[in-house]
Motif scaffolding. Sequence first.
Motif, mmCIF file in Angstrom:
data_model
loop_
_atom_site.group_PDB
_atom_site.id
_atom_site.type_symbol
_atom_site.label_atom_id
_atom_site.label_comp_id
_atom_site.label_asym_id
_atom_site.label_seq_id
_atom_site.Cartn_x
_atom_site.Cartn_y
_atom_site.Cartn_z
ATOM 1 N N UNK A 229 0.828 -1.206 0.000
ATOM 2 C CA UNK A 229 0.000 0.000 0.000
ATOM 3 C C UNK A 229 0.861 1.254 0.000
ATOM 4 N N UNK A 230 1.902 1.268 0.827
ATOM 5 C CA UNK A 230 2.790 2.435 0.885
ATOM 6 C C UNK A 230 3.550 2.625 -0.423
ATOM 7 N N UNK A 231 4.057 1.538 -0.972
ATOM 8 C CA UNK A 231 4.824 1.639 -2.216
ATOM 9 C C UNK A 231 3.974 2.199 -3.342
ATOM 10 N N UNK A 232 2.704 1.827 -3.379
ATOM 11 C CA UNK A 232 1.807 2.284 -4.445
ATOM 12 C C UNK A 232 1.223 3.662 -4.179
ATOM 13 N N UNK B 201 13.862 -10.483 -1.384
ATOM 14 C CA UNK B 201 13.338 -11.578 -0.580
ATOM 15 C C UNK B 201 13.871 -12.891 -1.126
ATOM 16 N N UNK B 202 14.015 -13.887 -0.250
ATOM 17 C CA UNK B 202 14.397 -15.229 -0.679
ATOM 18 C C UNK B 202 13.177 -16.128 -0.852
ATOM 19 N N UNK B 203 11.991 -15.569 -0.636
ATOM 20 C CA UNK B 203 10.736 -16.316 -0.725
ATOM 21 C C UNK B 203 10.141 -16.105 -2.112
ATOM 22 N N UNK B 204 10.187 -17.116 -2.965
ATOM 23 C CA UNK B 204 9.743 -16.954 -4.339
ATOM 24 C C UNK B 204 8.250 -16.665 -4.424
ATOM 25 N N UNK B 205 7.475 -17.248 -3.511
ATOM 26 C CA UNK B 205 6.042 -16.970 -3.528
ATOM 27 C C UNK B 205 5.778 -15.504 -3.215
ATOM 28 N N UNK B 206 6.488 -15.003 -2.212
ATOM 29 C CA UNK B 206 6.334 -13.583 -1.890
ATOM 30 C C UNK B 206 6.788 -12.713 -3.062
ATOM 31 N N UNK B 207 7.881 -13.073 -3.703
ATOM 32 C CA UNK B 207 8.382 -12.290 -4.831
ATOM 33 C C UNK B 207 7.324 -12.175 -5.925
ATOM 34 N N UNK B 208 6.668 -13.280 -6.245
ATOM 35 C CA UNK B 208 5.641 -13.265 -7.288
ATOM 36 C C UNK B 208 4.432 -12.470 -6.829
ATOM 37 N N UNK B 209 4.014 -12.676 -5.586
ATOM 38 C CA UNK B 209 2.849 -11.993 -5.039
ATOM 39 C C UNK B 209 3.031 -10.480 -5.064
ATOM 40 N N UNK B 210 4.152 -10.038 -4.520
ATOM 41 C CA UNK B 210 4.392 -8.603 -4.396
ATOM 42 C C UNK B 210 4.607 -7.965 -5.766
ATOM 43 N N UNK B 211 5.357 -8.632 -6.631
ATOM 44 C CA UNK B 211 5.608 -8.088 -7.970
ATOM 45 C C UNK B 211 4.312 -7.847 -8.722
ATOM 46 N N UNK B 212 3.366 -8.748 -8.553
ATOM 47 C CA UNK B 212 2.094 -8.612 -9.277
ATOM 48 C C UNK B 212 1.236 -7.484 -8.738
ATOM 49 N N UNK B 213 1.476 -7.066 -7.494
ATOM 50 C CA UNK B 213 0.636 -6.038 -6.876
ATOM 51 C C UNK B 213 1.249 -4.642 -6.923
ATOM 52 N N UNK B 214 2.523 -4.551 -7.226
ATOM 53 C CA UNK B 214 3.168 -3.246 -7.298
ATOM 54 C C UNK B 214 2.773 -2.524 -8.579
#
Length: 452
Positions: free
Chosen positions: A364-367, A379-392
């Motif tokens: 929310x802050x980044x956007x 991040x070393x968490x690939x699921x988080x990487x995909x999740x966050x990338x799609x929402x930015x």
Amino acid sequence: MGGEEDIDRAVASSRRCYESDEWQSLTATERGELLDALADEIEANIDRLSRAETLANGKLLSAMRSQVESLPGWYRYYAGLADKVTGDTIQSDKERMFTFTLTEPYGVVGVITPWNSPLMLATYKLAPAFAAGNTAVLKPSEITPVSAIMLAELALDAGFPPGALNVVTGYGDAGAALSTHDNIDKVAFTGGTDTGSKVGAAAGKNIIPATLELGGKSANIVFPDADLDNAVVGAVKGIFAATGQTCIAGSRLFLHESIHDEFVDRLVERAESLALGDPRDENTEMGPVAFDGQFEKVQKYVDIGKEEATLVTGGEQRTDLSGELFYAPTIFTGVENDMRIAQEEIFGPVLSVLTYEDEEEVIELANDTEYGLAAGVWTENVRRAIRVSSKLEAGVVWVNAYRESSFTTPSGGYKKSGIGIEKGKDAIEQYIQRKSVWIETEGIVSDPFKLI
């Protein structure tokens, strides 16, 4: 100091070239061969071009050399695409109709570029424009015009017809004259959002398309599971490379509150150890601010930051160096996202550090900005990487990296960071228009008075 009259002459010259038999008779493959030849000319002049860039804007010679060394690859990439952008045969739902599409250039493209990476940013536009069959008028920044003139000379040496590329040097009035000119067919611009808005408005008034690559206030997000060694390097690279004078700078660093103190300590240590000095020296890590006006802008925002947040390092001119435009790498902590230093593009070596509690909050802050050019995720968490990338809300997102670029990969801006795509095969689509052709195959047999 070119002005309106010079722009008129240049546009008329590019129009004559575009409409000439010499240009119109070129096949797409032959246009590709011209781009290949230009790539060869650039390759033979890497030292001259890179030195011209560094002497003009003060960026590291090693960085400018790296950029110039990459340019032949860009021209060769679009040389290869020139004869591969084709129309389609369409299976029509109408009986007796054979339909297909043609791809055609717009005509004369007006190109306006800034001072921070002159040849690279011009290439983003010129290479696909030429590959698509357009001619161009380039108005470089008044701060860095020399390399653009050199590029035009190399284009002639490569066999481009006179007028295919015209360069008009000058100030804002020359750029305004080009963007508002009623004899160009498209405009492509890189620069600040305020100026880009005017360029876009002029294009709208003339009913021509515009590609606008504008400002940024990019978020660089570090999660607690990140490799902190890499993330510190990425944060430094994101903001202090090119002295922060890049639209994709990671100027907002978001740190999870659990790693904030350790990360800032390591970040400050690295920032204070950066070797500032002559950009031609291979040991220099950060050069000067490009010119007086930009230096004053950086200082203005630092003064604002001192009132809004906590200055932990930098915040002043480096007077121990030979030259008046060196500014110390600057970091603010305690920054809130609504502060001016967190919302307005500074375009200098100034980093705002913000904290967050969880993934949802940091997205929310980044956007929460009018910009959307780029972002970084650590991040070393690939699921988080995909999740966050799609929402930015950003045209480019790097994961465990920052400031990577390639002619193969498209980029664009969200929100006020721009309109249209540069780089990759999608970029050539910005410089063509598609025409549909309908052919009746059996003779008109319907009632000629029946319109539908």
